[in-house]
Design a protein around this motif. Structure first.
Motif, mmCIF file in Angstrom:
data_model
loop_
_atom_site.group_PDB
_atom_site.id
_atom_site.type_symbol
_atom_site.label_atom_id
_atom_site.label_comp_id
_atom_site.label_asym_id
_atom_site.label_seq_id
_atom_site.Cartn_x
_atom_site.Cartn_y
_atom_site.Cartn_z
ATOM 1 N N CYS A 88 0.811 -1.219 0.000
ATOM 2 C CA CYS A 88 0.000 0.000 0.000
ATOM 3 C C CYS A 88 0.849 1.276 0.000
ATOM 4 O O CYS A 88 1.722 1.461 0.843
ATOM 5 C CB CYS A 88 -0.900 -0.020 1.229
ATOM 6 N N CYS A 123 -10.006 -2.937 6.911
ATOM 7 C CA CYS A 123 -8.737 -2.916 6.189
ATOM 8 C C CYS A 123 -7.647 -3.506 7.062
ATOM 9 O O CYS A 123 -7.345 -2.979 8.130
ATOM 10 C CB CYS A 123 -8.381 -1.483 5.799
ATOM 11 N N PHE A 124 -7.073 -4.607 6.611
ATOM 12 C CA PHE A 124 -6.036 -5.266 7.395
ATOM 13 C C PHE A 124 -4.757 -4.442 7.455
ATOM 14 O O PHE A 124 -3.993 -4.526 8.404
ATOM 15 C CB PHE A 124 -5.723 -6.642 6.798
ATOM 16 N N THR A 125 -4.548 -3.658 6.404
ATOM 17 C CA THR A 125 -3.324 -2.877 6.341
ATOM 18 C C THR A 125 -3.238 -1.871 7.491
ATOM 19 O O THR A 125 -2.153 -1.564 7.973
ATOM 20 C CB THR A 125 -3.240 -2.183 4.966
ATOM 21 N N VAL A 362 -7.608 0.424 -7.594
ATOM 22 C CA VAL A 362 -6.309 0.960 -7.174
ATOM 23 C C VAL A 362 -5.403 -0.162 -6.691
ATOM 24 O O VAL A 362 -5.813 -1.036 -5.946
ATOM 25 C CB VAL A 362 -6.445 2.051 -6.095
ATOM 26 N N LYS A 363 -4.175 -0.101 -7.157
ATOM 27 C CA LYS A 363 -3.205 -1.155 -6.853
ATOM 28 C C LYS A 363 -2.988 -1.301 -5.361
ATOM 29 O O LYS A 363 -2.822 -2.395 -4.839
ATOM 30 C CB LYS A 363 -1.888 -0.834 -7.554
ATOM 31 N N SER A 364 -2.983 -0.184 -4.655
ATOM 32 C CA SER A 364 -2.623 -0.212 -3.242
ATOM 33 C C SER A 364 -3.586 -0.996 -2.379
ATOM 34 O O SER A 364 -3.190 -1.573 -1.381
ATOM 35 C CB SER A 364 -2.597 1.212 -2.692
ATOM 36 N N ASP A 366 -6.063 -3.676 -1.397
ATOM 37 C CA ASP A 366 -6.681 -4.987 -1.576
ATOM 38 C C ASP A 366 -8.104 -5.006 -1.042
ATOM 39 O O ASP A 366 -8.964 -5.701 -1.566
ATOM 40 C CB ASP A 366 -5.870 -6.061 -0.846
ATOM 41 N N SER A 367 -8.339 -4.242 0.019
ATOM 42 C CA SER A 367 -9.671 -4.238 0.612
ATOM 43 C C SER A 367 -10.703 -3.801 -0.425
ATOM 44 O O SER A 367 -11.750 -4.410 -0.580
ATOM 45 C CB SER A 367 -9.691 -3.293 1.810
ATOM 46 N N PHE A 368 -10.397 -2.764 -1.145
ATOM 47 C CA PHE A 368 -11.284 -2.317 -2.214
ATOM 48 C C PHE A 368 -11.190 -3.226 -3.434
ATOM 49 O O PHE A 368 -12.194 -3.668 -3.976
ATOM 50 C CB PHE A 368 -10.904 -0.891 -2.640
ATOM 51 N N SER A 369 -9.949 -3.493 -3.884
ATOM 52 C CA SER A 369 -9.754 -4.003 -5.239
ATOM 53 C C SER A 369 -9.992 -5.496 -5.410
ATOM 54 O O SER A 369 -10.453 -5.936 -6.456
ATOM 55 C CB SER A 369 -8.328 -3.688 -5.700
ATOM 56 N N SER A 370 -9.666 -6.247 -4.370
ATOM 57 C CA SER A 370 -9.746 -7.693 -4.532
ATOM 58 C C SER A 370 -11.207 -8.108 -4.660
ATOM 59 O O SER A 370 -11.989 -7.927 -3.728
ATOM 60 C CB SER A 370 -9.105 -8.359 -3.310
ATOM 61 N N GLY A 371 -11.566 -8.611 -5.821
ATOM 62 C CA GLY A 371 -12.951 -9.004 -6.057
ATOM 63 C C GLY A 371 -13.720 -8.039 -6.932
ATOM 64 O O GLY A 371 -14.852 -8.306 -7.324
#
Lengths: 426, 451, 396
Positions: A88, A123-125, A362-364, A366-371
């Motif tokens: 991120c 968000c795990f990050t 967005v690449k950063s 995963d919470s948003f992008s994955s799926g």
């Protein structure tokens, strides 16, 4: 172009609020204010204010640094210090800023935290981020575990869990860091003001149901959510800001006007879009221009719900202070499961009479992008509309390819026009 | 005669298609894309118009019964000779530039004195030019840059060894000269080059005794004025085309329409070009209903194959046929361009066969394409494969296998002109611009179909 | 007795069986188990931890799903995920959509990271008829808060499992399940202890496949298998060579190709500890077999010092402490940090762990992999250099 940017009066108002807050932060040590770092989704602003603590939002600093073209250097600094290129860029931008002397986006020094208030929402990050900051600042840290809405609604168990943590972990940590006692009546006053401002924000966001839409609910929307999603929720300043904003939008509706873009009033609204995903900040204006140049206006977006899904009815409630704070945390967009996110976006497409929808992946994040690719297909299936998919990043300037994004957007808009033209002739 | 041009400015090649008012393809042209987009665009258009002239000439020749039976051989020879003339004209420009540069180097006191060597190279290149284009000779490329470049390098290498000269410096002279040469349009007119080509062709004796009929046909052809009524641009570099905004269409729309015009029952299009891969779904009118493009990563595009060819020191056209020799496909998981070279060397050194690795690479690329197709909504019937990579037999074989595995029987259309699909779509948009609502029916050479 | 006569062949047969199980992406043995146990449920679970005892108590088989390695061609998986997402969810989706996981009645997705969390939603959308459970492991480790919440979650899960399987387990069944998994984890601890002391008897390339077979086998069968291997390995007549003793970290979720493990050993490393497959080894102590079984499982999560990037560490001093203690107790001479590309938890944790190692004066090296990494050359070189440098320092 930079000199002649057109701004709404409410934007100027907000700008003053933000710079005021940054200078307050810069003077925190002399004024004796304590400072808590925390994140936007699931933020407990009213609670912090009730302890006279000043909030710092690292992801807001990162996006501000992105808009001010400072993020590239900060990210590089963090990568030189051993952070992976894969992770991120909000985190790396923040760490880089801290490594380079912790000078905030306005050029003033950021105070170190008295407390890291980790509201671990969606968000795990966030968790890793504050573990990293804790090591840098070696300060008190408190974890509020907000469970995910895996079942598509807020369960009693989850709410009880959060409330108990607030009461037994968060509040004592705030008391300790601020040196002040918890005063629930003060909290109630803040919450009451929050609800007022929230009503006005919802009114503004829903004004996009008008044709033409008086707002852009994504590029403009990120400004509209600013005060409520950050340090000002529960303040009189926020209440006033939203009243002013509402008046502005009201007058545009009455005059049949579109939103204000950096290049002036948007006139021709050819496409109404729903957008999923955060924007790119390093090329924010260039990105926006790709939309309004083609007559595309965003009528609803999920990003403007990361700090609360007010338009689905939630309000902070002075009569149930901790319960409503818990429900607030649990209810943020980032905490919704994928099927709920799809439901919400499908509703937006229908309720706002959108012509199409777009995912900015967005690449950063995963919470948003994955799926998102699965969501895209599901939304296409349910609405019968084709979706567009573009890829950028939050604050990594290396990851914004203007030609690439423009190519996809143009293709998408032309496809919509072509479909519309054939629908008319046949 | 009014004509309608579509130009597709791609990352590696620029293509043009010219239509007549009835939507018939008059001609096609292609050139390598280069730093000056306007020139690339003009050259492609000029090539397409040249092709149109030759096609018209062919018709005229067909009208004469005596000429008709030798028409195809004659035309083929004439085309070769015309290309030779073009080559010689450009070679002249290039030679002048190179010599000039070499002279400047000597004046500036370069350690090596390259003028004589450069002059010698160009003398030899002129001498051997006719052989390059002789009937039966296999051209390594269609583009001047590649043809001249490979001959120059070979001759420079020979000279350098023989005369103990600095090879890199000689190549430097070429590299610095080719860009300005290909970015300026040559002075010779079509007419001049055609005249020279005709003279050369007649000397061959193929049509001796029919000169007057030929001349007649030729003058009739030249009398036809080709007037460009509308042109539409598309492609990766379309934003930089010298066209007004309303004359620019996205390549997605153009590829969809081009494929629809060529194969009217097309519902899914896969286009693999140099820079990107596109999966497109179209309806029965050729209107795009959904599309997906590859993400930022260039893995799986034509460019990746170019990179592999370079690593293996092969021509791009040689990759597919070599992979077709494979008996046992090697599984390759990464199509990362960055690691491709290292992975190749690793595999070769571990004893894997070149053709098997290549076959694996083609499969890996097509796997990425399959993912993109799945993202866009799958593979419907019929399915058209277009773009430069559609010419590659190993890519086609891999795709056919994968489509069968995932979707079962599908009619797969591949046209020999598939590289022109985007330009064709753009040309149809140009024609529609002029005559709104016109449904274009194409009479192209068709193409091959597999079921 | 037979093993004493031909230990290499017996071990070879054992590891070959494990490799076969792992390579069988159609889960042949799970299908066979189903056929042999009609009416019972099979539940898949993803890294990094799930209370398998509940599935066992409900008469079911818990099957660990950790991706598909390097053999599976990915088409549909890539259609679902952008290039900057790790490889594991692609292969899991590919397995699911190509019917290879049809033998599973449901799936448990633990709160490992955003990707696995979101995969739970993708699963619900893609397989609406299958049971899907997101396991939100508490990050608050107080029994009255995280404990209460977790217990509620376990109760709900157990209730749903009972509905799914039609079995209503008694306390005794739950205790029996805990006993079975305790025995299994004890055997695994013994295996790890043996490898830490005499790694030449227990190459990690063997240990790894033996442990990993536990994802697919009924627990009792797996325990017996480990015990058998322990007997065979101890009887081996192998001698130590001059290898560097290393601990491996970062591979708790997406698994490296087995070839990578072999490459490390060939490059001169004894892997004396690793964080592969915590789902099989956590908690690294016995779960209480006498009291309330759900409370015992809750306590096992809250009170055991489990270290993984997905689990919150309450203070700076805690970060990396388990690793450093392990390095000391296993006499590892260095740490290899091997994380999957785009693994946010591992890669965000890396600077913290490496910092802790630096302060403890423990040497380390890092690289990334994917489950389908085909290129071993750079890894061989890096690990070889690392091992050589450890040996040089060791002698100095």
């Amino acid at each position: 172009m930079t000199n002649s940017v057109v701004k709404e009066p409410s934007m100027l108002l907000q700008k003053d609020m933000i710079s005021g807050h940054y200078s307050k932060l810069a003077r925190a040590e002399e004024t004796g204010n304590t400072v808590a770092y925390t994140f936007v989704p699931g933020n407990l602003t009213e609670l912090m204010l009730a302890f006279d603590m000043l909030p710092v939002h690292p992801e807001i600093n990162a996006l501000q640094n992105g808009m001010r073209k400072l993020s590239g250097e900060y990210i590089a600094e963090a990568e030189r210090a051993g952070h992976s290129e894969d992770v991120c860029t909000y985190v790396k931008c923040d760490i880089g800023m801290s490594l380079k002397g912790n000078i905030g986006p306005t050029g003033e020094k950021m105070p170190p935290p008295n407390l890291l208030l980790l509201s671990y929402t969606g968000c795990f990050t966030f968790m890793k981020w504050f573990e990293l900051l804790r090591e840098r600042y070696d300060c008190a840290t408190t974890m509020l575990h907000v469970p995910y809405q895996a079942e598509g609604h807020i369960t009693k168990d989850a709410r009880d869990y959060v409330v108990k943590q607030l009461r037994e972990v968060t509040i004592p940590a705030l008391e300790k860091a601020s040196g002040k006692r918890y005063d629930e009546d003060r909290l109630r006053e803040y919450l009451a003001r929050s609800a007022k401002a929230e009503d006005d924000l919802v009114w503004v966001l829903e004004s996009a149901k008008h044709t033409p839409s008086p707002i852009d609910a994504y590029f403009g929307g990120v400004y509209y959510i600013g005060p409520l999603f950050t340090a000002f929720r529960g303040t009189e300043a926020a209440v006033e800001y939203y009243q002013a904003l509402r008046k502005e939008v009201q007058s545009r509706i009455e005059n049949g006007e579109g939103p204000l873009t950096p290049e002036g009033q948007m006139r021709d609204q050819r496409f109404r879009l729903v957008v999923e995903g955060p924007p790119n900040w390093t090329h924010f204006r260039e990105f926006w221009k790709m939309f309004y140049d083609e007559g595309a206006v965003v009528v609803a977006s999920s990003y403007t719900k990361v700090g609360g899904l007010y338009d689905r009815g939630f309000r902070h409630d002075p009569d149930r202070p901790l319960e409503s704070l818990a429900e607030y945390c649990l209810g943020c967009y980032t905490n919704l499961n994928l099927p709920s996110r799809v439901d919400l976006l499908v509703d937006y497409v229908n309720d706002y009479q959108a012509d199409g929808f777009l995912v900015n992946s967005v690449k950063s994040c995963d919470s948003f992008s994955s799926g998102q690719l699965v969501m895209l297909r599901e939304i296409e299936k349910r609405t019968g509309l084709p979706g567009a998919f573009i890829e950028t990043d939050l604050v990594d300037p290396r990851y914004f390819s203007a030609a690439n994004v423009r190519n996809r957007l143009e293709s998408y808009f032309q496809m919509l026009s072509q479909k519309r033209a054939t629908a008319v002739t046949s | 005669m009014k004509c309608y041009t579509g130009i597709d400015l791609g990352s590696t090649t620029t293509k043009a298609v010219v239509l007549d008012a009835d939507g018939h393809v008059l001609g096609r042209g292609i050139t390598n894309s280069r730093s000056n987009y306007d020139v690339a665009c003009d050259v492609a258009r000029a090539e397409a118009l040249t092709d149109a002239r030759f096609n018209l000439f062919g018709h005229e020749l067909g009208d004469s019964p005596r000429l008709a039976e030798r028409r195809d051989d004659f035309l083929a020879l004439l085309r070769r000779n015309f290309r030779l003339e073009q080559y010689l004209v450009q070679l002249g420009h290039l030679g002048e530039r190179c010599v000039m540069l070499a002279e400047r180097m000597e004046m500036e006191g370069a350690r090596m004195r390259p003028v004589d060597a450069v002059k010698k190279i160009f003398e030899d290149m002129h001498t051997e030019a006719a052989n390059l284009f002789a009937p039966g000779a296999k051209l390594r490329s269609d583009f001047f840059r590649d043809l001249a470049g490979s001959r120059y390098a070979a001759l420079a290498k020979y000279l350098a060894r023989q005369k103990n000269l600095d090879f890199e410096a000689l190549i430097g002279v070429y590299d610095k000269s080719i860009i300005p040469v290909e970015n300026t349009i040559g002075g010779s007119s079509f007419q001049t080059m055609l005249d020279a080509a005709v003279r050369r062709t007649l000397s061959d004796g193929l049509v001796s005794g029919m000169e007057s009929e030929l001349e007649h046909a030729l003058s009739r052809t030249l009398a036809t004025n080709l007037i460009e009524a509308v042109s539409v641009g598309t492609g990766y570099g379309r934003a930089r085309l010298p066209f007004p905004k309303e004359r620019i269409r996205s390549e997605i729309l153009c590829h969809g329409l081009g494929a629809h015009a060529t194969f009217p029952d097309t519902r899914t299009v896969l286009d693999i070009g140099g820079q990107d891969t596109k999966a497109i779904q179209v309806d029965e009118h050729g209107v795009v209903t959904s599309f997906q493009m590859n993400d930022r990563c260039a893995a799986g595009c034509g460019r990746y194959l170019g990179y592999i060819a370079e690593e293996m020191n092969l021509g791009l056209h040689e990759l597919g046929p070599m992979a077709m020799q494979s008996k046992r496909t090697v599984r390759i998981n990464s199509t990362c361009t960055v690691f491709a070279g290292a992975e190749l060397r690793d595999r070769l050194s571990s004893g894997q066969r070149r053709e098997d690795i290549l076959d694996g690479l083609h499969r890996a690329i097509m796997l990425r394409a399959m993912s993109l197709l799945a993202r866009s909504g799958g593979v419907a019937n019929e399915f058209s494969f277009t773009g430069g990579v559609a010419k590659n037999p190993a890519a086609v074989r891999a795709l056919r296998g994968l489509v069968q595995e995932s979707y079962g029987d599908r009619t797969i259309n591949i046209s020999p002109e598939s590289i022109y699909m985007g330009a064709l779509g753009a040309a149809i948009f140009a024609l529609r611009e002029h005559t709104p609502g016109k449904e274009v029916l194409l009479t192209t050479s068709g193409g091959t179909q597999w079921s | 007795m037979e093993s004493r006569l031909t230990p290499p062949t017996a071990i070879g047969a054992l590891t070959a069986r494990c490799e076969e199980l792992i390579a069988d992406l159609d889960l042949g043995n799970v299908r066979a188990w189903r056929a042999a146990h009609p009416g019972r449920v099979v539940i898949g679970y993803l890294p990094i931890y799930a209370p398998r005892e509940l599935v066992h108590a409900a008469g079911g088989l818990a099957v660990g799903i950790v991706g598909a390695g390097e053999e599976l061609e990915i088409v549909r998986g890539d259609a679902c995920f952008q290039s900057y997402i790790c490889h594991l969810p692609r292969s899991v989706i590919e397995l699911g959509l190509s019917g290879k996981l049809d033998s599973l009645d449901g799936m448990i997705f633990p709160s490992t990271c955003d990707v696995i969390r979101n995969l739970s939603g993708i699963w619900s959308l893609s397989f609406p008829k299958k049971w899907v459970r997101y396991l939100d492991l508490p990050q608050n480790f107080d029994a009255s808060m995280g404990g209460v919440f977790y217990r509620g979650m376990l109760e709900g899960m157990l209730r749903e499992l009972c509905e799914l399987s039609g079995v209503d387990p008694k306390q005794a069944d739950l205790r029996g399940a805990i006993r079975a998994f305790n025995a299994n984890r004890r055997a695994l601890r013994e295996l790890y202890a043996l490898r830490a002391t005499e790694p030449w008897l227990t190459p990690t390339s063997e240990v790894y496949v033996l442990v990993r077979a536990g994802l697919l086998l009924p627990v009792e069968e797996h325990t017996a298998m480990i015990e058998r291997y322990l007997g065979l390995a101890k009887a081996r007549e192998a001698r130590p060579v001059d290898n560097a003793r290393v601990a491996l970290r970062g591979a708790f979720c997406e698994q490296p190709p087995i070839e990578l493990v072999k490459t490390l050993e060939r490059a001169g490393c004894y892997v004396v500890d690793d964080d592969f497959l915590p789902m099989l080894r956590w908690p690294e102590r016995d779960v209480d077999e006498s009291g309330d079984p759900l409370d015992a499982l809750v306590a096992a999560w809250l009170d055991t010092p489990l270290e993984a990037p997905s689990r919150y560490t309450r203070c700076n001093a805690e970060k990396g402490q388990v690793l450093i203690d392990t390095v000391r107790s296993t006499r590892a001479e260095g740490v290899i940090f091997a994380a999957p590309s785009f693994c946010d938890p591992a890669l965000l944790d890396r600077p913290l762990l490496l910092g802790a190692l630096d302060r403890a004066k423990i040497v380390h090296t890092s690289f990334k992999y994917a489950e389908n990494t085909g290129q071993m050359q750079p890894i061989r070189e890096q690990a070889g250099t690392f091992a050589d440098s450890i040996k040089l320092w060791g002698e100095a």
